[in-house]
Design a protein around this motif. Structure first.
Motif, PDB file in Angstrom:
ATOM      1  N   LYS D  70      33.459 -10.007   4.499  1.00 25.24           N
ATOM      2  CA  LYS D  70      34.386 -11.053   3.751  1.00 25.24           C
ATOM      3  C   LYS D  70      35.917 -10.634   4.223  1.00 25.24           C
ATOM      4  O   LYS D  70      36.784 -11.324   4.231  1.00 25.24           O
ATOM      5  CB  LYS D  70      34.021 -10.952   2.545  1.00 25.24           C
ATOM      6  CG  LYS D  70      33.431 -12.276   1.959  1.00 25.24           C
ATOM      7  CD  LYS D  70      33.327 -12.227   0.281  1.00 25.24           C
ATOM      8  CE  LYS D  70      31.590 -12.011   0.266  1.00 25.24           C
ATOM      9  NZ  LYS D  70      31.490 -11.468  -1.386  1.00 25.24           N
ATOM     10  N   ALA D  71      36.329  -9.369   4.119  1.00 22.37           N
ATOM     11  CA  ALA D  71      37.642  -8.722   4.111  1.00 22.37           C
ATOM     12  C   ALA D  71      38.169  -8.805   5.713  1.00 22.37           C
ATOM     13  O   ALA D  71      39.415  -9.244   5.805  1.00 22.37           O
ATOM     14  CB  ALA D  71      37.728  -7.389   3.743  1.00 22.37           C
ATOM     15  N   CYS D  72      37.222  -9.029   6.598  1.00 19.65           N
ATOM     16  CA  CYS D  72      37.758  -9.111   8.085  1.00 19.65           C
ATOM     17  C   CYS D  72      38.581 -10.335   8.362  1.00 19.65           C
ATOM     18  O   CYS D  72      37.878 -11.416   7.974  1.00 19.65           O
ATOM     19  CB  CYS D  72      36.395  -8.868   8.976  1.00 19.65           C
ATOM     20  SG  CYS D  72      37.079  -8.884  10.524  1.00 19.65           S
ATOM     21  N   PRO D  73      39.790 -10.266   8.658  1.00 25.12           N
ATOM     22  CA  PRO D  73      40.506 -11.385   8.873  1.00 25.12           C
ATOM     23  C   PRO D  73      40.065 -12.126  10.124  1.00 25.12           C
ATOM     24  O   PRO D  73      40.092 -13.236  10.230  1.00 25.12           O
ATOM     25  CB  PRO D  73      41.984 -11.002   9.155  1.00 25.12           C
ATOM     26  CG  PRO D  73      41.781  -9.510   9.154  1.00 25.12           C
ATOM     27  CD  PRO D  73      40.449  -8.937   8.909  1.00 25.12           C
ATOM     28  N   SER D  74      39.524 -11.364  11.127  1.00 21.87           N
ATOM     29  CA  SER D  74      39.160 -12.263  12.288  1.00 21.87           C
ATOM     30  C   SER D  74      37.523 -12.518  12.473  1.00 21.87           C
ATOM     31  O   SER D  74      37.247 -12.933  13.528  1.00 21.87           O
ATOM     32  CB  SER D  74      39.359 -11.380  13.596  1.00 21.87           C
ATOM     33  OG  SER D  74      40.758 -10.467  13.148  1.00 21.87           O
ATOM     34  N   SER D 103      41.340  -6.736  15.427  1.00 22.04           N
ATOM     35  CA  SER D 103      42.689  -6.128  15.396  1.00 22.04           C
ATOM     36  C   SER D 103      43.036  -4.777  14.715  1.00 22.04           C
ATOM     37  O   SER D 103      44.097  -4.271  14.726  1.00 22.04           O
ATOM     38  CB  SER D 103      43.881  -7.180  14.831  1.00 22.04           C
ATOM     39  OG  SER D 103      43.338  -7.555  13.548  1.00 22.04           O
ATOM     40  N   LEU D 104      41.967  -4.148  14.714  1.00 22.59           N
ATOM     41  CA  LEU D 104      42.034  -2.841  14.039  1.00 22.59           C
ATOM     42  C   LEU D 104      42.956  -2.451  12.700  1.00 22.59           C
ATOM     43  O   LEU D 104      43.623  -1.590  12.711  1.00 22.59           O
ATOM     44  CB  LEU D 104      42.693  -1.926  15.321  1.00 22.59           C
ATOM     45  CG  LEU D 104      41.897  -1.581  16.387  1.00 22.59           C
ATOM     46  CD1 LEU D 104      42.498  -1.100  17.611  1.00 22.59           C
ATOM     47  CD2 LEU D 104      40.466  -0.974  16.214  1.00 22.59           C
ATOM     48  N   CYS D 105      43.007  -3.472  11.937  1.00 18.72           N
ATOM     49  CA  CYS D 105      43.872  -3.464  10.803  1.00 18.72           C
ATOM     50  C   CYS D 105      43.104  -2.610   9.688  1.00 18.72           C
ATOM     51  O   CYS D 105      43.791  -2.083   8.901  1.00 18.72           O
ATOM     52  CB  CYS D 105      44.077  -4.995  10.182  1.00 18.72           C
ATOM     53  SG  CYS D 105      42.152  -5.561   9.634  1.00 18.72           S
ATOM     54  N   GLY D 106      41.749  -2.353   9.828  1.00 14.22           N
ATOM     55  CA  GLY D 106      41.339  -1.483   8.705  1.00 14.22           C
ATOM     56  C   GLY D 106      41.025  -2.246   7.462  1.00 14.22           C
ATOM     57  O   GLY D 106      40.595  -1.316   6.503  1.00 14.22           O
ATOM     58  N   SER D 107      40.882  -3.218   7.413  1.00 17.09           N
ATOM     59  CA  SER D 107      40.572  -3.980   6.056  1.00 17.09           C
ATOM     60  C   SER D 107      39.203  -3.813   5.739  1.00 17.09           C
ATOM     61  O   SER D 107      38.842  -3.400   4.764  1.00 17.09           O
ATOM     62  CB  SER D 107      40.686  -5.587   6.314  1.00 17.09           C
ATOM     63  OG  SER D 107      41.992  -5.828   6.592  1.00 17.09           O
TER      64      SER D 107
END
Lengths: 331, 182, 372, 146
Positions: D70-74, D103-107
């Motif tokens: 769910k958290a993943c933006p992509s 995008s390796l955001c770490g969410s």
């Protein structure tokens, strides 16, 4: 007579080989020099210290397709790179490397070098004009106005030296400076003249040869960030290769001339180990300075370049000419 | 203070309120921010705001004056702000699809330390969104207006060069409209 | 100096600079109508890497949108994330621990230096000097290493979170930063000797590309472009956000309005940023870096919020229109280069192409940020 | 006249100063790293792509709550789990990461309340095929523990 022709033929072959080897390895030197100045090693992968890089690059260039874009003026487009290379090779014929090593000494050797030297500007103009590319066009126009502007102070300083030597024979000019370090034309003491402007003359000549060879900081012709690649934007393969070699050959000529006119040619400074190596040492030191300057300074613009030429270099060199003439008359 | 000067000058744009300014100027205080209407649901939101000037709390929403006006008053207000040394931060749009309106939002700010941020908004019907251009006053509005035209299809009348800026040259869609489907 | 010349509109040709051109640093295209080497007219065409970040915002939750912010301006990604988290925190009334704010300020300033270093190198490269780029990248590499050590990535940091930061800084970072400050001060001295005082550069930039105060106002230019025109405008001072009011720093302002003034502004700014970092490290309070209760699903109260920060290139504004949902109803990114680049068209008229490209360099363009 | 000459001399001096600096740099040691022959050590917090963490038995710690998805933006994470007969906890059956979108955001790591995912330190990821980046993290975990 036939012997002379054979002489010249052999000389031209040697000159071509010398020029080609120089051009190839000057690229390597340039890249290594740039690398060390920027604190990185430069080419390293091919051979020891990347020494095989130039031949590899040459093979790459030669095996590439020679593209002739549509709409170009084909004849001029093909002649231009040849014309960029050919006069520089001819110029080597009359350059004396030492007392013995000279292909064909002429009493008007200096004049000949200048005549052929001016031809390279024409090659640039032809390349830029025939390419049908606006960047190339602007670049070639720049290159010509630059060449014209810098020919003048260069010739005026040369005339100063010619007056001191009393000859246009390059051998003669070197002989006049013989006798050690302080007799070279760069120092005010030479030939009993106390011409304090001589070091500046040397500087002017050096700057002019930088500008004549289209080297940074005067590389307006191929100002990369403005005009992409300037006059050789449309050239590929060896067409580009010839321009490239021509540029480096021009650098060698510029360094040779500066050495002969101001640094006493093959003359050894304090009578130590006389020989051709002194000449080579001097020209390679000058070439290193060319490289060093290129990787230090930003580029000038066309107007500051012309300002420098017309407002600074020409007045000073003219004044020096007058002063030298006066001193020659007095002493 | 610039806020007072600008307020009084801007209020002249609304002659009907010229006498009774207290009708127009409401103070939105910080503690009132999460207003009771907001919690009741979105129905309440549909009540369209009347044109007029609102004094806002800078700490809560980031600007001092919030001016909503009709398209006819836009140029006068912009010229007034320009005269007072405001610069244009940005122009943008909001698609209020439920109200069938498009809103153009202009942000103005100042370079000096007399802080005053002014938001100018104007609403136009969705079917025929046309707003006069302010490029005559702020040259820099040109790109912002083109961008808003790209995204919302708001036509800025009198704009010298209203072609797509960020979208492809032949774009005939407006991606930030809420009913846009890619 | 260029003397004013009369250009002939009927003897012009169109020179297409870009989208692929060494001086545009990305995909920017300028259609220049030229009279010889003089620019008669120019039209900038942007949008080649437009990615519709604003639409993406409408389809994502507030926290899912965080990584997008560092993709706007890849050179000073921190400042843009900072602007976004500040905007959301302001709207949602989230308390941020002081330590987190200090760390944010320190990292943003480090990032600002690294961004200015890239500009410095690229600008001198535009002017034809190659080596300063390499020296600048060497210094920048130190910053990237430091930031990589704490954030985990080198360029597109996603370090800030609503209410705090991703991870606390460690002793290595503090020591490394202190060393870096010393090193950078030396490096800046070297740049001054090598580049700033160089006669060729001075001749090339002085008096070039005047941008008047009036033009700044009309186009909304901010950041070093405005400060080079004598406008004392820095969001960090004018509307102090975060903990910037605790720091003692100057805003360099040069009144010459030319490219050299803009150059000097950025060089000075690096020194001021070093001062901020130094003070930040000295004052760094202890405590948590995240609020006790980490905000999970963020919903902003309905309304319209605007927030500005000073990014590497000028004031970066962010407008959030919320309807109370978990996604923003509308999110507008006001990017500084967009306004700064816009004045190029007007200002470059009558300039030589070499000067125009130097001018373009002095505007410090980052194309993805302009195209968004 | 004085300005003319002083400009020439100060200009020349600035050039000489510049040349002295580059000459000094010329003799300084190299600072670059020879990439394929030498490599850098990744810092402890380096954010590579994610990797599942195993518990003591080598099974993934993941409880299939789906927070990372769910958290993943992509939308690059897809995971599936099933409840075996007689067990209260769900068991992870597949955990796919589409690294092409990441995008390796770490969410995902942030959102995980069970400490089940971590960043890998891999950075030498290059391929000409897109499929190489569709990671099956469960399989990778099993490979590491077998």
């Amino acid at each position: 007579m036939t012997l002379t022709f054979l002489n010249i033929f052999i000389a031209v072959v040697i000159a071509i080989a010398f020029v080609a080897a120089n051009a190839a390895y000057l690229v390597w030197c340039e890249r290594k020099g740039a690398g060390f100045i920027q604190r990185r090693p430069g080419p390293t992968e091919n051979g020891l210290w990347g020494l095989l890089q130039p031949p590899v690059d040459g093979i790459k260039l030669m095996t590439k397709q020679l593209m002739i874009p549509g709409g170009v003026d084909k004849i001029v487009f093909i002649i231009a790179p040849v014309l960029a290379m050919f006069p520089t090779i001819i110029s080597f014929v009359t350059i004396p490397f030492s007392d013995q090593i000279v292909a064909h000494n002429m009493n008007i050797g200096l004049l000949m070098i200048f005549v052929f030297g001016s031809m390279s500007a024409m090659a640039l103009l032809m390349a830029g004009w025939s390419s049908r590319n606006k960047f190339a066009m602007i670049s070639s126009v720049r290159a010509v106005s630059q060449a014209v502007a810098y020919e003048i102070p260069m010739l005026v300083t040369t005339i100063t030296v010619v007056m001191i030597a009393g000859s246009m024979d390059l051998m003669e000019i070197v002989h006049k400076q013989g006798g050690g370090f302080w007799h070279w034309n760069i120092w005010p003491l030479q030939n009993g003249l106390f011409n304090v402007l001589m070091p500046f003359s040397f500087l002017i000549f050096f700057i002019c040869s930088l500008a004549e060879t289209n080297r940074a900081p005067f590389d307006l012709g191929e100002a990369e960030s403005e005009l992409v690649a300037g006059y050789h934007t449309e050239y590929s393969s060896m067409g580009f290769g010839l321009f490239f070699m021509g540029e480096y050959a021009n650098i060698v000529i510029g360094a040779c001339l500066t050495t002969i006119l101001f640094l006493g040619g093959w003359d050894c400074p304090f009578g130590l180990f006389p020989g051709v190596w002194w000449f080579l040492l001097k020209i390679y030191f000058l070439i290193f300075t060319f490289i060093w300057i290129r990787w230090t300074f930003p580029r000038t613009t066309i107007y500051s370049l012309l300002n420098l030429s017309w407002k600074v270099l020409i007045p000073i060199s003219l004044f020096n000419l007058l002063l030298t003439a006066g001193l020659l008359k007095v002493f | 203070m610039i806020i007072e000067t600008v307020t009084s000058q801007l209020l002249e744009l609304f002659p009907e309120y010229a006498q009774a300014t207290e009708h127009v100027v409401e103070i939105v205080a910080l503690e009132e921010q999460p207003s009771p209407e907001a919690k009741k649901g979105k129905k309440e939101q549909l009540v369209t705001r009347q044109n007029g000037l609102k004094n806002c709390s800078y700490d809560a929403c980031g600007y001092h004056l919030d001016l909503q006006l009709s398209t006819g008053q836009l140029l006068a207000a912009t010229a007034l702000l320009f005269k007072n040394g405001f610069f244009l931060e940005t122009i943008t749009g909001v698609d209020w699809i439920k109200e069938k309106q498009l809103e153009a939002v202009y942000d103005f700010s100042r370079y000096d330390f007399d802080l005053c941020r002014v938001v100018v908004r104007t609403r136009v019907p969705r079917e025929n969104p046309a707003i006069p251009t302010i490029t005559g006053i702020y040259s820099g509005a040109s790109w912002h207006e083109r961008e808003t035209h790209d995204f919302f299809g708001i036509k800025f009348q009198g704009h010298p060069h209203l072609i797509p800026l960020l979208l492809p040259e032949d774009a005939d869609f407006h991606p930030l409209l809420k009913d846009f489907k890619a | 100096m260029t003397e004013p010349i009369v250009l002939q509109p009927d003897e012009t040709f169109v020179l297409n600079v870009g989208p692929q051109h060494p001086a545009t640093h990305g995909v920017l295209r300028v259609k220049m109508t030229m009279d010889g080497e003089y620019i008669y007219n120019a039209e900038t065409v942007i949008g080649y890497i437009h990615r519709m970040h604003e639409k993406m915002a409408e389809n994502r939750t507030y926290s899912q949108y965080l990584p997008n912010l560092s993709r706007l301006d890849y050179l000073s990604a921190m400042a843009y994330s900072h602007g976004y988290v500040l905007a959301v925190e302001k709207a949602a009334a989230i308390e941020v621990p002081e330590r987190a704010e200090y760390i944010r300020a320190i990292t943003v300033e480090l990032n600002r230096i690294s961004s200015h270093l890239v500009w410095f190198g690229a600008f001198v490269l535009d002017l034809g000097g190659f080596s300063p780029l390499m020296y600048a990248f060497d210094d920048r590499e130190q910053i990237l290493d430091l930031l990589e050590g704490i954030t985990g990535s080198r360029l597109t940091y996603c370090y800030f979170r609503f209410g705090g930061i991703y991870n606390d800084i460690d002793e290595d970072f503090i020591q490394g930063t202190r060393q870096f400050i010393k090193r950078m001060r030396k490096a800046l001295k070297m740049y001054r000797k090598l580049v700033t005082t160089n006669i060729i550069l001075i001749k090339r930039l002085k008096g070039i590309a005047p941008v008047s105060v009036d033009m700044c106002q009309r186009y909304g230019a901010t950041g070093p472009v405005a400060r080079g025109s004598g406008i004392n405008y820095d969001v960090r001072k004018n509307e102090p956000y975060s903990v910037y009011s605790d720091f003692d720093f100057d805003v360099p302002v040069f009144t010459e309005c030319d490219a050299y003034a803009r150059y000097n502004v950025r060089m000075e700014e690096m020194e001021q940023s070093l001062r901020i970092i130094e003070q930040g490290l000295d004052k760094l309070p202890d405590g948590p870096v995240n609020p006790e209760k980490k905000p999970k699903a963020i919903k902003l109260p309905p309304g319209d919020y605007y927030s500005t920060v000073e990014a590497g290139r000028g004031s970066f504004g962010i407008r959030i229109v919320s309807d109370g949902d978990k996604n923003p109803y509308r999110l507008k990114l006001r990017t500084p280069t967009f306004s700064n680049m816009h004045l190029f068209d007007e200002a470059c008229r009558g300039m030589l192409i070499a000067d125009a490209l130097a001018f373009m360099g002095s505007l410090d363009l980052v194309i993805p940020e302009m195209d968004r | 006249m004085y300005r003319y000459f002083s400009e020439i001399f100060s200009g020349l001096w600035s050039l000489i100063v510049g040349m002295r600096i580059t000459l000094v740099e010329f003799f300084k040691p190299n600072i670059t790293l020879h990439y394929p022959h030498q490599t850098v050590k990744m810092p402890a917090r380096y954010r590579g792509h994610i990797e599942l963490i195993a518990d003591e038995e080598g099974k993934p710690r993941c409880v299939v709550c789906g927070m990372c998805e769910k958290a993943c933006p992509s939308g690059c994470i897809t995971l599936e789990g099933e409840k075996p007969e007689g067990s209260k906890k769900k068991v992870l059956t597949s955990y796919k990461l589409d690294f092409t979108k990441c995008s390796l955001c770490g969410s995902c790591v942030d959102s995980c309340n069970f400490g089940a995912v971590e960043y890998s330190k891999e950075y030498n990821l290059a391929s000409t095929r897109k499929e190489d980046y569709h990671f099956d993290l469960l399989k990778r975990l099993e490979d590491r523990h077998s």
